[in-house]
Design a protein around this motif. Sequence first.
Motif: not given
Length: 117
Positions: A93-102, A104-110
């Motif tokens: 569950a944590l790994q899924e959360k980390w990937i989602k956060q990653e 979102e961060k990437q989408a925001q940067q783009e």
Amino acid sequence: MIEQPDKSFTLEETLEWWRRKVDLLDAEMTDLLAKRASYALEINKLKQKAGLDIIQPDREKEVLAHVSKVKHAPLPTESLEKIYKAIIEEIRALQEKWIKQEQEKQAQQEQEEASSN
Ligand SMILES: C=C(O[C@@H]1C=C(C(=O)O)C=C[C@H]1O)C(=O)O
């Protein structure tokens, strides 16, 4: 043989003595669980880079086989497995959360890059 409380202790003192021992172990186990989660975060980064799935059933079987070989009496193997399955479930569950956060961060940067052009 595990350490035993002083024979001169009252029943209440003996109970408290064992509970302090449990508190100490709980602090150590929490620290170890946090460390395990940090390692999983590193593994997660590598799995992302390599395009591997979060869930690795063969590795999970290996983890369960590994811990069940460690001396664990009086804890039954079935109980140990249940505990480890719960730990693995939380790590997934944590790994899924980390990937989602990653993501979102990437989408925001783009989005920021696109709006600055
Ligand atoms: C940590 C990993 O990710 C997941 C979690 C595991 C665990 O908590 O031990 C094992 C396998 C994977 O399903 C890994 O792939 O090693």
